[in-house]
Design an enzyme around this catalytic site. Structure first.
Site, PDB file in Angstrom:
ATOM      1  N   ALA A   3     -11.356   6.257   1.386  1.00 43.64           N
ATOM      2  CA  ALA A   3     -10.232   5.585   1.172  1.00 43.64           C
ATOM      3  C   ALA A   3      -8.864   4.884   1.705  1.00 43.64           C
ATOM      4  O   ALA A   3      -8.623   3.843   1.776  1.00 43.64           O
ATOM      5  CB  ALA A   3      -9.186   5.735  -0.489  1.00 43.64           C
ATOM      6  N   TYR A  51      -7.920   3.813  11.184  1.00 37.89           N
ATOM      7  CA  TYR A  51      -8.583   2.723  11.811  1.00 37.89           C
ATOM      8  C   TYR A  51      -8.073   2.440  12.982  1.00 37.89           C
ATOM      9  O   TYR A  51      -8.084   2.086  14.068  1.00 37.89           O
ATOM     10  CB  TYR A  51      -8.605   1.515  10.669  1.00 37.89           C
ATOM     11  CG  TYR A  51      -9.433   0.417  11.308  1.00 37.89           C
ATOM     12  CD1 TYR A  51     -10.572   1.091  11.791  1.00 37.89           C
ATOM     13  CD2 TYR A  51      -8.826  -1.078  11.063  1.00 37.89           C
ATOM     14  CE1 TYR A  51     -11.562  -0.841  12.321  1.00 37.89           C
ATOM     15  CE2 TYR A  51     -10.173  -1.679  11.275  1.00 37.89           C
ATOM     16  CZ  TYR A  51     -11.057  -1.708  11.510  1.00 37.89           C
ATOM     17  OH  TYR A  51     -11.828  -2.480  12.836  1.00 37.89           O
ATOM     18  N   SER A  52      -6.529   2.482  13.320  1.00 34.24           N
ATOM     19  CA  SER A  52      -5.265   2.402  14.203  1.00 34.24           C
ATOM     20  C   SER A  52      -6.041   3.011  15.278  1.00 34.24           C
ATOM     21  O   SER A  52      -5.472   2.800  15.880  1.00 34.24           O
ATOM     22  CB  SER A  52      -4.197   2.608  13.830  1.00 34.24           C
ATOM     23  OG  SER A  52      -3.667   3.205  13.099  1.00 34.24           O
ATOM     24  N   ASP A  55       1.121  -0.784   0.038  1.00 38.34           N
ATOM     25  CA  ASP A  55      -0.092   0.396   0.232  1.00 38.34           C
ATOM     26  C   ASP A  55       0.771   1.042  -0.183  1.00 38.34           C
ATOM     27  O   ASP A  55       0.548   2.379  -0.632  1.00 38.34           O
ATOM     28  CB  ASP A  55      -0.816  -0.188   1.135  1.00 38.34           C
ATOM     29  CG  ASP A  55      -2.693  -0.855   0.601  1.00 38.34           C
ATOM     30  OD1 ASP A  55      -2.601  -1.651   0.034  1.00 38.34           O
ATOM     31  OD2 ASP A  55      -2.638  -1.673   2.067  1.00 38.34           O
ATOM     32  N   GLY A  56       2.299   0.931   0.501  1.00 40.31           N
ATOM     33  CA  GLY A  56       2.676   2.368   1.109  1.00 40.31           C
ATOM     34  C   GLY A  56       3.423   2.351  -0.778  1.00 40.31           C
ATOM     35  O   GLY A  56       4.030   3.813  -1.624  1.00 40.31           O
ATOM     36  N   ASN A  95      -4.747   8.952   1.388  1.00 44.92           N
ATOM     37  CA  ASN A  95      -5.060   8.177   2.714  1.00 44.92           C
ATOM     38  C   ASN A  95      -5.609   9.633   4.059  1.00 44.92           C
ATOM     39  O   ASN A  95      -6.671   9.315   4.359  1.00 44.92           O
ATOM     40  CB  ASN A  95      -3.738   7.891   3.985  1.00 44.92           C
ATOM     41  CG  ASN A  95      -4.483   6.025   2.965  1.00 44.92           C
ATOM     42  OD1 ASN A  95      -4.900   5.763   1.717  1.00 44.92           O
ATOM     43  ND2 ASN A  95      -3.595   5.602   3.375  1.00 44.92           N
ATOM     44  N   ASP A 105      -2.957  12.758  21.853  1.00 45.55           N
ATOM     45  CA  ASP A 105      -0.843  12.513  21.100  1.00 45.55           C
ATOM     46  C   ASP A 105      -1.520  13.115  19.626  1.00 45.55           C
ATOM     47  O   ASP A 105       0.160  13.577  19.188  1.00 45.55           O
ATOM     48  CB  ASP A 105      -0.930  11.868  20.878  1.00 45.55           C
ATOM     49  CG  ASP A 105      -0.201  10.989  22.610  1.00 45.55           C
ATOM     50  OD1 ASP A 105      -0.337  11.793  23.837  1.00 45.55           O
ATOM     51  OD2 ASP A 105      -0.532   9.887  22.663  1.00 45.55           O
ATOM     52  N   THR A 159      -9.239   3.071   6.783  1.00 41.47           N
ATOM     53  CA  THR A 159      -8.586   1.596   7.051  1.00 41.47           C
ATOM     54  C   THR A 159      -7.263   1.587   7.476  1.00 41.47           C
ATOM     55  O   THR A 159      -6.691   0.343   7.741  1.00 41.47           O
ATOM     56  CB  THR A 159      -9.132   0.604   6.034  1.00 41.47           C
ATOM     57  OG1 THR A 159      -8.276   0.214   5.106  1.00 41.47           O
ATOM     58  CG2 THR A 159     -10.463   0.492   6.206  1.00 41.47           C
TER      59      THR A 159
END
Length: 253
Positions: free
Chosen positions: A150, A157-158, A42-43, A112, A142, A153
């Site tokens: 897109a 999401y994290s 993905d990166g 993203n 933080d 996730t």
């Protein structure tokens, strides 16, 4: 047969795949291609989209990385047929305009998310406005991020942000480790919203702004984030395995 340009990450597995595919199908330069086939994770897909943003050429990814959420399954067989049958989806990036404490301005695009992250030992203090209207006087955390559907996730999401349907005209504003208001989880905003985040006490509590983990700006005083409708990234997916299906499937894992 479409004219294909191949792009591969530096990972040996991706480089080997690119070599074999070039032997099988030939290659043209990206400027002359009908489609770019990206080999990696993905990166690398984000890197390919950013690097070819001035070309009106769709990108078809094949996973030679780790997660591969934006990628199709890797196969060397029947690539022209897969490309002919692929379904195109267009995603709009975010534009980030960050002003640093010395007054300089830095602009970047993010497919993203745009994230603001504390850059020192103390929590960040942020003030949030949407479309010129103050919405939160002080968020102690933080960090905070604005995500596209897109990208929902990924980092969003994290950070316990919501997964957004790919066709949704919304953005996710998500806090990371919010201390005050305690456990504030964020908000859903219209895709046309302009989000401004001001950094409070920037000398004592420095903050950095980051676009897709590619372009970072340190010592920011304020950041404006909005969807950039003038830019559209074209992605190709195998039928039945597009972003909409992947986003739904991700919620039932």
């Amino acid at each position: 047969m479409r004219a294909i340009a191949f792009a591969a990450s530096t990972a040996p597995m991706a480089q080997e795949a690119a070599h074999r595919l070039r032997l099988l199908y030939g290659e043209v330069a990206a400027e002359a291609a009908d489609v770019i086939v990206a080999l990696g994770g993905d990166g690398f897909m984000l890197q390919t989209l950013h690097g070819n943003s001035t070309l009106d050429v769709p990108v078809y990814g094949m996973n030679r990385g780790t997660i591969g959420f934006l990628m199709n399954e890797y196969s060397e067989e029947d690539l022209p047929d897969r490309l002919a049958q692929a379904v195109e989806e267009v995603i709009n990036p975010l534009t980030m305009s960050a002003v640093t404490c010395d007054g300089s301005r830095h602009n970047a695009l993010a497919i993203n998310e745009v994230a603001l992250l504390r850059a020192g030992p103390q929590a960040a203090k942020l003030r949030i406005s949407v479309d010129g209207r103050l919405r939160m006087d002080e968020l102690v955390c933080d960090g905070a991020l604005v995500s596209t559907p897109a990208g929902s996730t990924a980092y969003n999401y994290s950070a316990h942000g919501p997964i957004l349907p790919i066709g949704a005209d919304v953005l996710a504003l998500t806090a990371m480790a919010a201390f005050r208001p305690r456990r504030w989880r964020g908000a859903l905003l219209p895709s046309g919203a302009v989000v401004r985040i001001d950094v409070l006490e920037p000398d004592k509590r420095p903050v950095m702004a980051d676009a897709d983990s590619r372009q970072s700006v340190r010592d920011v005083a304020s950041v404006e984030i909005r969807s950039e409708r003038a830019v559209g990234h074209r992605l190709l997916f195998d039928p039945g395995h597009g972003l909409e299906e992947r986003l739904i499937r991700e919620q039932f894992v």
